[in-house]
Scaffold this motif. Structure first.
Motif, short mmCIF file in Angstrom:
data_model
loop_
_atom_site.label_atom_id
_atom_site.label_comp_id
_atom_site.label_asym_id
_atom_site.label_seq_id
_atom_site.Cartn_x
_atom_site.Cartn_y
_atom_site.Cartn_z
N LEU A 257 -0.37 9.64 -0.07
CA LEU A 257 0.41 8.53 0.48
C LEU A 257 0.11 7.22 -0.25
O LEU A 257 1.03 6.40 -0.49
N MET A 258 -1.14 6.99 -0.60
CA MET A 258 -1.51 5.77 -1.32
C MET A 258 -0.91 5.77 -2.73
O MET A 258 -0.50 4.72 -3.23
N HIS A 259 -0.85 6.96 -3.34
CA HIS A 259 -0.32 7.06 -4.70
C HIS A 259 1.20 6.97 -4.72
O HIS A 259 1.79 6.19 -5.50
N ARG A 260 1.86 7.74 -3.87
CA ARG A 260 3.32 7.82 -3.95
C ARG A 260 4.02 6.65 -3.29
O ARG A 260 5.02 6.13 -3.80
N PHE A 261 3.49 6.21 -2.12
CA PHE A 261 4.17 5.17 -1.35
C PHE A 261 3.40 3.85 -1.34
O PHE A 261 3.81 2.91 -0.66
N HIS A 262 2.27 3.80 -2.04
CA HIS A 262 1.47 2.58 -2.18
C HIS A 262 1.01 2.02 -0.83
O HIS A 262 0.98 0.80 -0.62
N LEU A 263 0.65 2.95 0.07
CA LEU A 263 0.16 2.51 1.38
C LEU A 263 -1.29 2.04 1.28
O LEU A 263 -2.07 2.57 0.47
N PRO A 264 -1.70 1.06 2.09
CA PRO A 264 -3.12 0.72 2.17
C PRO A 264 -3.90 1.86 2.83
O PRO A 264 -3.34 2.68 3.55
#
Length: 413
Positions: A257-264
């Motif tokens: 999720l952090m990689h694909r959607f740039h979530l914190p």
């Protein structure tokens, strides 16, 4: 909490069932609560991977190796523990196992390098290897003949605890740092107290039932050795499918999720919690449905039924990723209780051995999966991992070849 031997042997089915609803149901609740505490602690290891990766400059392979050490330690020891306790029951081994988990938790909180992280993971894995086969036996003893229901109640405690890990990490450990893990030692101490009381019940129950399980060890399967062997191989393949896929989510979903959607990091933890909550909910449903309609149908529909959701997940946007992860986790989770009870009914009288084998394989597959998928993530990228894993639930088609086992109702054997 329990009947005397004379009262138990002379009780009518209605009296026996009423007894189960009172004393034994309390024990089932206690063992499920202990499972909740145990797996809350254990899930902290997975939930704080992003923190540990940053603190110790770890690669994905090193992150996967932490999981591998934990899971392999648990998986190798669990069948041996189950085999031994089938012959030599140890009512207070549950509290001892939780003590090992407590020691691992303390080492994790104070870990100063990567080797210390591996030691902590191994100690927690050792505690798990003792806890799971014996607590599964207690759940069956307290089932009142409702074996699927009892295993689901036991399992849902663990899955709910696993779901709490990401929340605890997001609320406490990530803001406060690695040393804040020490606060969770109180959960382990509480679990030890609960398990000592469960051990009292376990010991008294053995006394009332004649002090041993030899008669159960002599029980014969209703199926031929060939049928039993093929069925066990199919069940093990389904365990591989289920837990390899779960490893991809439990260990790497936050990174995905952090990689694909740039979530914190904290927001990614909430998505992981959503998936793990779905797993807990699905686990609660699978056992009772298996008691009613048959475990083979539940196993088949659970694993194969998750395939549409897992296949679509790598192509979804953020909103649909959350929805598909929830649906896939809910569907996939309902299988384990049915698989475990199905195997126990294939080979009656070997509750500890079968529980240790299947819990051990589940942990082992999760550990190997974490290491293999970590290597793939380093070689390619984290999205590649989810494309590969999306096909695993298709192995659920193998469940059609399992034999039909008719449930025999009755008070706990």
């Amino acid at each position: 909490m329990t009947l005397t031997e004379t009262e138990w042997n002379g009780a009518s089915p209605e009296t026996g069932y009423a007894h189960w609803q009172t004393g034994s149901l309390k024990v089932l609740g206690a063992i499920s609560f202990s499972h909740f505490l145990n797996d809350t602690i254990q899930s902290l290891i997975f939930a704080i991977y992003p923190l540990l990766k940053n603190n110790f400059a770890l690669t994905f392979v090193q992150v996967g190796t932490i999981s591998l050490v934990y899971q392999i330690t648990a998986s190798l020891l669990q069948p041996m523990v189950g085999f031994y306790t089938d012959r030599h029951p140890r009512p207070y081994s549950l509290a001892f196992g939780m003590g090992c988990t407590l020691c691992g938790l303390l080492v994790l909180a104070m870990a100063w390098n990567y080797d210390a992280l591996l030691i902590a993971a191994a100690m927690v894995g050792m505690g798990s290897s003792v806890f799971h086969p014996e607590s599964s036996r207690v759940a069956r003893m307290a089932s009142g003949g409702k074996y699927g229901f009892a295993q689901s109640i036991f399992q849902v405690g663990g899955n709910a605890g696993t779901a709490m890990g990401p929340l605890m990490a997001a609320w406490i450990i990530i803001p406060c740092g690695q040393h804040s893990i020490l606060w969770f030692s109180f959960l382990a101490m509480l679990a030890i107290v609960v398990l000592i009381n469960v051990g009292h019940w376990y010991g008294r129950r053995r006394t009332y039932k004649g002090g041993g399980s030899k008669g159960h060890q002599d029980a014969k399967s209703a199926f031929s050795r060939r049928t039993v062997t093929i069925s066990l191989l199919i069940l093990l393949a389904l365990i591989f499918s289920k837990y390899f896929y779960l490893a991809s989510i439990t260990n790497y979903f936050t990174f995905y999720l952090m990689h694909r959607f740039h979530l914190p990091m904290q927001q990614a933890q909430y998505y992981l919690f959503t998936f793990l909550f779905a797993v807990a909910t699905g686990t609660l449903i699978g056992g009772p449905i298996g008691d009613r309609i048959g475990r083979k149908k539940v196993i088949w529909l659970s694993i194969l039924g998750a395939a549409p959701f897992t296949l679509a997940l790598p192509y979804a946007n953020l909103t649909w990723t959350g929805i598909l992860a929830f649906a896939g986790g809910f569907t996939l989770a309902s299988a384990f209780s049915a698989i475990l009870v199905f195997a126990q009914e294939l080979i009656p009288g070997k509750v500890g051995t079968i529980s240790g084998l299947f819990f051990g394989l589940a942990f082992g597959m999760a550990g190997i999966g974490a290491a293999v998928l970590g290597k793939l993530a380093d070689m390619y990228d984290i999205e590649f991992v989810y494309h590969i894993c999306s096909y695993l639930p298709l192995l659920g088609v193998l469940a059609v070849f399992l034999p039909d086992i008719r449930l025999k109702k009755g008070i706990d054997d």
